[in-house]
Scaffold this motif. Structure first.
Motif, PDB file in Angstrom:
ATOM      1  N   ARG A   1      53.332  37.390  43.821  1.00 42.78           N
ATOM      2  CA  ARG A   1      54.779  37.475  44.063  1.00 42.78           C
ATOM      3  C   ARG A   1      55.089  37.084  45.503  1.00 42.78           C
ATOM      4  N   HIS A   2      56.153  36.284  45.683  1.00 38.01           N
ATOM      5  CA  HIS A   2      56.568  35.828  47.010  1.00 38.01           C
ATOM      6  C   HIS A   2      55.378  35.154  47.715  1.00 38.01           C
ATOM      7  N   ALA A   3      55.000  34.000  47.181  1.00 44.55           N
ATOM      8  CA  ALA A   3      53.835  33.283  47.704  1.00 44.55           C
ATOM      9  C   ALA A   3      54.076  31.786  47.597  1.00 44.55           C
ATOM     10  N   LYS A   4      53.356  31.039  48.437  1.00 47.70           N
ATOM     11  CA  LYS A   4      53.522  29.583  48.491  1.00 47.70           C
ATOM     12  C   LYS A   4      52.175  28.935  48.802  1.00 47.70           C
ATOM     13  N   GLY A   5      51.828  27.917  48.050  1.00 50.92           N
ATOM     14  CA  GLY A   5      50.567  27.225  48.300  1.00 50.92           C
ATOM     15  C   GLY A   5      49.369  28.030  47.822  1.00 50.92           C
ATOM     16  N   ILE A   6      49.371  28.406  46.544  1.00 52.65           N
ATOM     17  CA  ILE A   6      48.308  29.246  45.976  1.00 52.65           C
ATOM     18  C   ILE A   6      47.464  28.386  45.034  1.00 52.65           C
ATOM     19  N   THR A   7      46.164  28.352  45.281  1.00 47.90           N
ATOM     20  CA  THR A   7      45.235  27.602  44.438  1.00 47.90           C
ATOM     21  C   THR A   7      44.183  28.536  43.865  1.00 47.90           C
ATOM     22  N   LEU A   8      44.025  28.511  42.546  1.00 46.76           N
ATOM     23  CA  LEU A   8      42.928  29.205  41.873  1.00 46.76           C
ATOM     24  C   LEU A   8      42.089  28.155  41.159  1.00 46.76           C
ATOM     25  N   ASP A   9      40.837  28.023  41.568  1.00 49.26           N
ATOM     26  CA  ASP A   9      39.961  26.978  41.063  1.00 49.26           C
ATOM     27  C   ASP A   9      38.682  27.611  40.522  1.00 49.26           C
ATOM     28  N   ASN A  10      38.364  27.326  39.274  1.00 51.53           N
ATOM     29  CA  ASN A  10      37.161  27.854  38.632  1.00 51.53           C
ATOM     30  C   ASN A  10      37.156  29.393  38.673  1.00 51.53           C
ATOM     31  N   VAL A  11      38.227  29.961  38.153  1.00 54.50           N
ATOM     32  CA  VAL A  11      38.399  31.411  38.119  1.00 54.50           C
ATOM     33  C   VAL A  11      38.389  31.877  36.666  1.00 54.50           C
ATOM     34  N   GLU A  12      37.566  32.874  36.371  1.00 52.07           N
ATOM     35  CA  GLU A  12      37.562  33.517  35.062  1.00 52.07           C
ATOM     36  C   GLU A  12      38.189  34.899  35.194  1.00 52.07           C
ATOM     37  N   VAL A  13      39.177  35.199  34.340  1.00 53.89           N
ATOM     38  CA  VAL A  13      39.720  36.558  34.295  1.00 53.89           C
ATOM     39  C   VAL A  13      39.479  37.109  32.895  1.00 53.89           C
ATOM     40  N   ARG A  14      38.877  38.288  32.844  1.00 50.94           N
ATOM     41  CA  ARG A  14      38.448  38.860  31.574  1.00 50.94           C
ATOM     42  C   ARG A  14      38.730  40.359  31.544  1.00 50.94           C
ATOM     43  N   PHE A  15      38.694  40.923  30.346  1.00 58.38           N
ATOM     44  CA  PHE A  15      38.784  42.370  30.202  1.00 58.38           C
ATOM     45  C   PHE A  15      37.654  42.858  29.305  1.00 58.38           C
ATOM     46  N   GLU A  16      37.231  44.095  29.537  1.00 56.80           N
ATOM     47  CA  GLU A  16      36.163  44.696  28.733  1.00 56.80           C
ATOM     48  C   GLU A  16      36.704  45.214  27.400  1.00 56.80           C
ATOM     49  N   GLU A  17      37.937  45.712  27.418  1.00 54.17           N
ATOM     50  CA  GLU A  17      38.579  46.262  26.229  1.00 54.17           C
ATOM     51  C   GLU A  17      39.898  45.525  26.015  1.00 54.17           C
ATOM     52  N   ARG A  18      40.268  45.304  24.771  1.00 60.06           N
ATOM     53  CA  ARG A  18      41.468  44.528  24.416  1.00 60.06           C
ATOM     54  C   ARG A  18      42.668  44.945  25.270  1.00 60.06           C
ATOM     55  N   ASP A  19      43.306  43.951  25.922  1.00 60.38           N
ATOM     56  CA  ASP A  19      44.440  44.207  26.813  1.00 60.38           C
ATOM     57  C   ASP A  19      45.545  43.212  26.459  1.00 60.38           C
ATOM     58  N   THR A  20      46.755  43.708  26.191  1.00 66.27           N
ATOM     59  CA  THR A  20      47.827  42.837  25.724  1.00 66.27           C
ATOM     60  C   THR A  20      48.805  42.436  26.830  1.00 66.27           C
ATOM     61  N   ARG A  21      48.439  42.628  28.075  1.00 64.26           N
ATOM     62  CA  ARG A  21      49.221  42.062  29.175  1.00 64.26           C
ATOM     63  C   ARG A  21      48.801  40.600  29.392  1.00 64.26           C
TER      64      ARG A  21
END
Length: 530
Positions: free
Chosen positions: A454-474
């Motif tokens: 939030r409230h950011a400029k020039g954001i780079t995410l490269d080769n990033v994995e986001v995971r959860f251990e238990e089912r998450d619906t967000r």
């Protein structure tokens, strides 16, 4: 762990310093005989027992220790060279009040030596707190240095080394800090240069185990710190290296960079490296005894943090090869007008942490009137593994309206939270809290399981994995008031019917070669789900 680390270091020092020569013995009875510290000039070693120290854990030995320091400071070698000497603590327990360092003096705690912070009696104890900062912009313990077990001001060429132990049992942390005779810190240094602290163990370090303020050319190496409050607070320091240390602080921060107004002016903390360390929130004392116990799933502190005091800012900082366990994650915060810029962080592992990455630009503005809101920019974070993190608090990048965090690159990250939440479990409109104390819980549980930006400029995410251990619906990512966001070669766990990205007021957004979202390019969107 503490014993094995210290033993390795002292053997190395002994081999280099002694070159195979027989160890000279301390003068005294056979029971008191002990090897001196490594030195090629035994005449410059000042055994505290020869100055009246008993080392019985009951007698107050600080008078004898300070006499030994006075003599060591005057010592000069017969063949020329610099002044100064080594104050030597053989095996024993030395109950002390304030120990006053002097330039060109080393304190050396031998194997089996414990420097014990004694408890004040009838208001008599540690040196009184000096006038100090004289302003309300930082708390009491950051405004005074003399009311400590070991302190020095305006010194150069100071060493504190081991393999002995500093036990701050009689120090105060929290209520009672301002009482007459109270001691609040294990080691406090103000406006010093060329300082080395190495190989020692610190237990129960008071409100702050080590507080260097305005200290330049500082090396902290191979320490074990196990304490109930902050471990190391670098305040307004330059040219610092912290390495090879294990710091356990379940109730407070392990390593903190600050730039307060304690010196009466804004002074940056800059040119700092932190490498090959471990920070943790195990139960108090269980790092030192090697049992590594913890009953808490999340919420222990024990982290590396920039801020909260940030009048002077932080620049040119490198952090690498650090383990986080049962604690909070990295916190890069500037809320009092300082710049936070030019920071690289790499090779980090985290297990059971709370908010793995937290970047916060705020407007608390605790300092003289008229200061401008600071900037947080040019930060690179790479090669991080996060496992089983607190599902309520994903990694967060949060500026304030009109003051975005800028130019942040996050790459090669494997980011896994425990999961198990739904959109109904969290606040879909987290408060701004622009002037609040910055903390991982300040916005409440957040509406993403990966990154909230939030409230950011020039954001780079490269080769990033986001995971959860238990089912998450967000959603994996929630972006609000963000410009120039580039997501490349990323991957996210997905639940049927749940978007991966939720975008609100986002400009210049790109996602490429990522799963499960197809390549997308948006010049602007008021609201979109991908």
């Amino acid at each position: 762990m503490a014993k094995s680390m210290s033993r390795r270091r002292i053997v190395t020092m002994g081999a280099a310093g002694m070159a195979g020569a027989a160890l000279p013995l301390v003068q005294g009875t056979a029971a008191e005989a002990a090897p001196r510290p490594p030195t090629d000039d035994p005449s410059r070693v000042f055994d505290v027992r020869r100055f009246g120290a008993k080392g019985d854990g009951v007698t107050i030995d600080s008078g004898a220790v300070n006499r030994a320091i006075d003599e060591a400071a005057k010592a000069r070698p017969p063949a020329g060279g610099g002044a100064g000497g080594t104050v030597y603590f053989p095996a024993g327990t030395y109950a002390c009040y304030s120990i006053r360092l002097k330039s060109n003096v080393a304190l050396y705690l031998a194997q089996g030596a414990t420097l014990l912070a004694a408890k004040p009696v009838d208001g008599k104890g540690y040196d009184p707190a000096e006038p100090g900062a004289g302003n309300p912009y930082q708390d009491y313990v950051h405004s005074h240095w003399h009311n400590s077990l070991i302190w020095g001001e305006g010194l150069t060429g100071v060493t504190i080394s081991g393999p002995g132990v500093i036990d701050g049992k009689g120090l105060v942390g929290g209520p009672g800090e301002e009482e007459p005779g109270a001691g609040t810190k294990a080691i406090a240094l103000k406006l010093c240069r060329n300082v080395m602290i190495r190989d020692i163990t610190i237990l129960n370090g008071g409100s702050l185990a080590i507080l260097p303020t305005g200290v330049d050319n500082l090396r902290i190496d191979n320490l074990v710190i196990d304490t109930y409050s902050d471990g190391i607070n670098l305040d307004c320091c330059r040219n610092v290296r912290i390495s090879g240390s294990a710091i356990n602080t379940p109730n407070a921060d392990a390593i903190v960079l600050k730039s307060s107004y304690a010196l009466g002016k804004a002074r940056a903390t800059e040119n700092v490296t932190i490498d090959n360390c471990m920070v943790s929130g195990y139960d108090l004392g269980t790092l030192y005894d090697g049992t590594f116990k913890t009953a808490a799933s999340y919420g222990r502190t024990g982290r590396i943090k920039f801020g909260t005091e940030s009048n002077g800012g932080f620049t040119n900082i490198a952090i690498s090869n650090v383990i986080f366990e049962h604690c909070r994650g990295l916190a890069l915060q500037t809320v009092d007008g300082g710049l936070l810029e030019d920071v690289t962080i790499s090779n980090i592992t985290m297990r059971q942490v709370q908010m793995p990455i937290f970047l916060r630009l705020g407007s608390r503005m605790r300092g003289p009137a008229g200061a401008q809101i600071g900037k947080l920019r040019r930060v690179s974070i790479s090669d991080v593994i996060v496992h089983n993190a607190d599902p309520r608090y994903p990694s967060t990048i949060s500026g304030i309206p009109g003051h975005p965090i800028e130019d942040v690159r996050i790459s090669n990250i494997r980011h896994s939270l425990a999961g198990g939440l739904t959109p109904g479990d969290v606040n879909q409109n987290p408060p701004e809290n622009e002037g609040a104390y910055p903390e991982t819980t300040m916005f409440g549980p957040l509406p993403a399981y990966g990154f909230f930006i939030r409230h950011a400029k020039g954001i780079t995410l490269d080769n990033v994995e986001v995971r959860f251990e238990e089912r998450d619906t967000r959603p994996a990512y929630a972006l609000r008031d963000v410009a120039d966001a580039d997501f490349h070669h990323n991957r996210a766990d997905k639940v049927e019917g749940t978007p991966t990205f939720v975008l609100d007021d986002v400009d210049d957004f790109t996602v490429t070669t990522s799963r499960p979202v197809p390549d997308t390019r948006l010049d602007h969107t008021g609201h979109k789900e991908l």
